[in-house]
Design a protein around this motif. Structure first.
Motif: not given
Length: 241
Positions: A12-15, A52-55, A75-94
């Motif tokens: 998520n953060f490295m090029t 940006d704050a994590w980066a 607490a910080s580890r769980m918050a960072l994990l939640a941030h990374c995993v959140s990009y994979g949440v799919n609630a799109l209607y198709e």
């Protein structure tokens, strides 16, 4: 946990391309079509600010990243994990496509949306409080005139719907956005399903909206809906975050 975080943070953060031992990842979900204003919405800005704050704190060196992650409190580890995993949440209607292997089945769609509702409850997400509003770009210009009037009727009352029922679709959508702006109304795909599986009944108060008078230049406009306006609106619906 450190190994998993190391992989997800690298993704998520490295090029650089990750070539490590952990074979895990999150598939990022993107809208196939979206309103130009979405990137400036309150929720999108909040996600970007959090990223940006994590980066700003995350080390770029691979070994340094590992040691930094290992030293974080739980607490910080769980918050960072939640941030990374959140990009994979799919609630799109198709639109379900039972005739093509490339489409989504009705069963798959039902499971996806049911799990999205469950996640919404678990996190206490309030989409209206998070800043979502029905606008010309994100919803109202993408649905039919009858659906626009239905939305205004539900969110702002019958009188408000009658005020705009003679307008051309473009003007109707713009006026509907104004009438619904502070109503708390949500389109059905964004409503939280009830405990019994029925859509939540509170789609908006249905009370007369303040300022529900039309501008003079719109008060006598009239036009019938074009054939293109009558297409199935679900085809064009974008359910925002």
């Amino acid at each position: 946990m450190t190994a998993l975080l190391h992989k997800l943070v690298s993704d998520n953060f490295m090029t650089r391309m990750y070539t490590g031992a952990m074979e895990a990842g999150v598939k990022h979900i993107f809208f196939p079509v979206q309103d130009e204003a979405l990137k400036d919405s309150p929720s999108a800005r909040a996600v970007q600010e959090r990223h940006d704050a994590w980066a700003a704190d995350i080390p770029k060196d691979d070994d340094a990243l590992w040691h930094w992650l290992a030293g974080l409190d739980d607490a910080s580890r769980m918050a960072l994990l939640a941030h990374c995993v959140s990009y994979g949440v799919n609630a799109l209607y198709e639109r379900p496509n039972p005739h093509s292997a490339g489409g989504v089945s009705q069963h798959t769609l039902d499971m996806r949306l049911a799990q999205a509702d469950r996640l919404t409850r678990a996190t206490g997400l309030d989409i209206v409080e998070a800043g979502w509003r029905p606008t010309f770009g994100n919803y109202l210009s993408r649905v039919t005139k009858p659906r626009i009037l239905e939305a205004v009727r539900e969110g702002a009352g019958e009188r408000a719907a009658e005020l705009i029922d003679h307008l051309k679709k473009g003007d109707m959508a713009k006026e509907a956005a104004r009438l619904l702006a502070d109503s708390g109304w949500l389109p059905e795909p964004l409503r939280l399903a009830g405990v019994d599986g029925d859509p939540a009944s509170d789609a908006g108060g249905g009370e007369e909206a303040e300022g529900s008078e039309l501008p003079d230049f719109l008060s006598t406009d009239d036009d019938s809906e074009s054939p293109a306006d009558g297409e199935d609106d679900e085809r064009h619906l974008v359910a925002a975050e």
